[in-house]
Design an enzyme around this catalytic site. Structure first.
Site, mmCIF file in Angstrom:
data_model
loop_
_atom_site.group_PDB
_atom_site.id
_atom_site.type_symbol
_atom_site.label_atom_id
_atom_site.label_comp_id
_atom_site.label_asym_id
_atom_site.label_seq_id
_atom_site.Cartn_x
_atom_site.Cartn_y
_atom_site.Cartn_z
ATOM 1 N N GLY A 124 41.227 35.835 33.729
ATOM 2 C CA GLY A 124 42.194 36.291 34.736
ATOM 3 C C GLY A 124 43.493 36.853 34.199
ATOM 4 O O GLY A 124 44.518 36.787 34.885
ATOM 5 N N ASN B 49 44.090 40.013 33.820
ATOM 6 C CA ASN B 49 44.383 41.129 34.726
ATOM 7 C C ASN B 49 44.894 40.621 36.068
ATOM 8 O O ASN B 49 45.859 41.163 36.612
ATOM 9 C CB ASN B 49 43.133 41.988 34.946
ATOM 10 C CG ASN B 49 42.941 42.999 33.842
ATOM 11 O OD1 ASN B 49 43.689 43.979 33.750
ATOM 12 N ND2 ASN B 49 41.966 42.762 32.983
ATOM 13 N N LEU C 31 32.250 39.363 37.980
ATOM 14 C CA LEU C 31 30.965 39.653 37.340
ATOM 15 C C LEU C 31 29.745 39.668 38.254
ATOM 16 O O LEU C 31 28.660 40.033 37.825
ATOM 17 C CB LEU C 31 30.735 38.665 36.183
ATOM 18 C CG LEU C 31 31.828 38.698 35.101
ATOM 19 C CD1 LEU C 31 31.478 37.752 33.962
ATOM 20 C CD2 LEU C 31 32.077 40.101 34.584
ATOM 21 N N ASN D 64 37.083 48.483 41.256
ATOM 22 C CA ASN D 64 36.727 47.625 40.118
ATOM 23 C C ASN D 64 37.319 48.224 38.845
ATOM 24 O O ASN D 64 37.482 49.438 38.748
ATOM 25 C CB ASN D 64 35.198 47.578 39.987
ATOM 26 C CG ASN D 64 34.728 46.782 38.789
ATOM 27 O OD1 ASN D 64 35.215 45.679 38.532
ATOM 28 N ND2 ASN D 64 33.790 47.331 38.030
ATOM 29 N N HIS E 177 36.471 48.574 34.788
ATOM 30 C CA HIS E 177 35.375 48.412 33.837
ATOM 31 C C HIS E 177 35.897 48.696 32.430
ATOM 32 O O HIS E 177 36.611 49.683 32.227
ATOM 33 C CB HIS E 177 34.227 49.365 34.189
ATOM 34 C CG HIS E 177 33.013 49.115 33.367
ATOM 35 N ND1 HIS E 177 32.165 48.047 33.607
ATOM 36 C CD2 HIS E 177 32.521 49.758 32.288
ATOM 37 C CE1 HIS E 177 31.195 48.067 32.709
ATOM 38 N NE2 HIS E 177 31.387 49.083 31.890
ATOM 39 N N ASP F 254 28.765 49.720 38.918
ATOM 40 C CA ASP F 254 29.568 50.674 38.122
ATOM 41 C C ASP F 254 29.292 52.147 38.430
ATOM 42 O O ASP F 254 29.473 53.002 37.574
ATOM 43 C CB ASP F 254 29.349 50.442 36.606
ATOM 44 C CG ASP F 254 29.635 49.009 36.207
ATOM 45 O OD1 ASP F 254 30.550 48.416 36.794
ATOM 46 O OD2 ASP F 254 28.935 48.494 35.325
ATOM 47 N N GLU G 130 44.329 48.017 30.167
ATOM 48 C CA GLU G 130 44.153 47.491 31.530
ATOM 49 C C GLU G 130 45.478 46.968 32.075
ATOM 50 O O GLU G 130 45.857 47.267 33.213
ATOM 51 C CB GLU G 130 43.096 46.380 31.523
ATOM 52 C CG GLU G 130 41.704 46.914 31.210
ATOM 53 C CD GLU G 130 40.616 45.860 31.232
ATOM 54 O OE1 GLU G 130 39.467 46.226 31.449
ATOM 55 O OE2 GLU G 130 40.911 44.661 31.015
HETATM 56 C C1 GAR Z 1 38.291 42.886 31.621
HETATM 57 O O1 GAR Z 1 38.308 43.522 30.381
HETATM 58 C C2 GAR Z 1 37.484 43.689 32.627
HETATM 59 O O2 GAR Z 1 37.539 45.068 32.411
HETATM 60 C C3 GAR Z 1 36.093 43.166 32.400
HETATM 61 O O3 GAR Z 1 36.253 41.793 32.184
HETATM 62 C C4 GAR Z 1 37.523 41.564 31.545
HETATM 63 C C5 GAR Z 1 38.221 40.441 32.278
HETATM 64 O O4 GAR Z 1 39.383 40.048 31.600
HETATM 65 N N1 GAR Z 1 35.254 43.451 33.517
HETATM 66 C C6 GAR Z 1 33.956 43.724 33.396
HETATM 67 O O5 GAR Z 1 33.369 43.710 32.346
HETATM 68 C C7 GAR Z 1 33.247 44.059 34.717
HETATM 69 N N2 GAR Z 1 32.007 44.708 34.477
HETATM 70 P P1 GAR Z 1 40.461 39.115 32.310
HETATM 71 O O6 GAR Z 1 39.704 37.942 32.961
HETATM 72 O O7 GAR Z 1 41.331 38.650 31.203
HETATM 73 O O8 GAR Z 1 41.192 39.934 33.328
#
Ligand code: GAR
Length: 189
Positions: free
Chosen positions: A12, A14, A84, A101, A103, A144, A173
Site C-alpha cells: 500500500g 501507492n 491483484l 488501475n 500497472h 490490463d 508511480e
Molecule cells: C505497484 O507497483 C503496482 O503497480 C503493482 O503492485 C505494486 C503495489 O505496490 N500492481 C500490479 O502489479 C497490478 N497488476 P504498493 O502496494 O506498494 O502500492
C-alpha cells in the site's frame, strides 16, 4: 469534494501516497480502502490516516455485498493501487469509465493474468528490456486491457535486480499517480 475509493491488496505505498496527496487538497478525498487480504499492510496505513477500511474475501468480491458497500461511499472514482484480483462484472457495469488501475510496466507489454508486481520485473530482466515504466488505464472485463490514460518510461542500465526495478517503478508511480487521479476527478466535475 470528489470521493475516491481505493482497492489494494498488499503493502500500500501507492495507497498511502494518494491518501496523503489528497489530504493536502480540497478537491478530493479518499473515502475508503477496500482490501481482499486481512493481513495486508495497506490496512494499517489506511487506519493511520483515519480512512475507513473494508475487507472482503475473493469469494465475496463478485457478490452484491461488496457492490452495495462500495455504493454506500458514493465514489466518483475507483482506483486500483496494487490490487491483484480480477474486477467483477457487477462493479464494472455500475461504474463505467470510473475505475482505473496502475500497472508496473508499459502496457500492452507485460500485462494479463499472472503479470503483477515482481513477476513483471523478473520478466523484464529475462527479456533484457532496456526500458520499463508505468501504465495507468481504465479497467474493463479483461486484465490490463482497458484504454491507457498515462504512461511514463524509465531507462534500465541492464544490471538491475528485480528489487531495483521495482524501486524505480515505485518512484514513477508515487510521482505521477496522484496527479493523474487529480486530473480525472477535476475533468469529470
Ligand atoms: C505497484 O507497483 C503496482 O503497480 C503493482 O503492485 C505494486 C503495489 O505496490 N500492481 C500490479 O502489479 C497490478 N497488476 P504498493 O502496494 O506498494 O502500492
Amino acid at each position: 469534494m470528489k470521493k475516491i475509493v481505493l482497492f489494494a491488496s498488499g503493502t500500500g505505498t501507492n495507497a498511502e501516497n494518494i491518501i496523503v496527496h489528497f489530504n493536502k487538497k480540497n478537491i478530493g478525498t479518499v473515502a475508503a480502502v477496500f482490501c481482499n487480504n486481512p493481513n495486508a499492510k495497506v490496512l494499517d496505513k489506511a487506519k493511520k490516516w483515519n480512512v475507513p477500511t473494508v475487507v472482503f474475501s475473493k469469494e465475496e468480491f463478485s457478490t452484491d455485498k461488496v457492490l452495495q458497500k462500495l455504493n454506500s461511499f458514493q465514489p466518483d472514482l475507483i482506483v486500483l493501487a496494487g490490487f491483484l484480483l480480477k474486477f467483477p462484472q457487477n462493479i464494472i457495469q455500475t461504474y463505467p469509465n470510473k475505475i482505473i488501475n496502475i500497472h508496473p510496466a508499459l502496457l500492452p507489454k507485460y500485462g494479463g493474468k499472472g503479470m503483477y508486481g515482481m513477476h513483471v520485473h523478473r520478466a523484464i530482466i529475462e527479456n533484457k528490456e532496456t526500458e520499463t515504466g508505468i501504465s495507468i488505464h481504465f479497467v474493463n472485463e479483461h486484465y490490463d486491457e482497458g484504454n491507457v490514460i498515462f504512461q511514463k518510461t524509465v531507462t534500465l542500465a541492464g544490471n538491475e535486480t528485480p528489487e531495483e526495478i521495482a524501486e524505480k517503478v515505485h518512484q514513477l508511480e508515487h510521482q505521477h499517480f496522484p496527479e493523474v487521479i487529480e486530473k480525472l476527478i477535476t475533468h469529470n466535475s
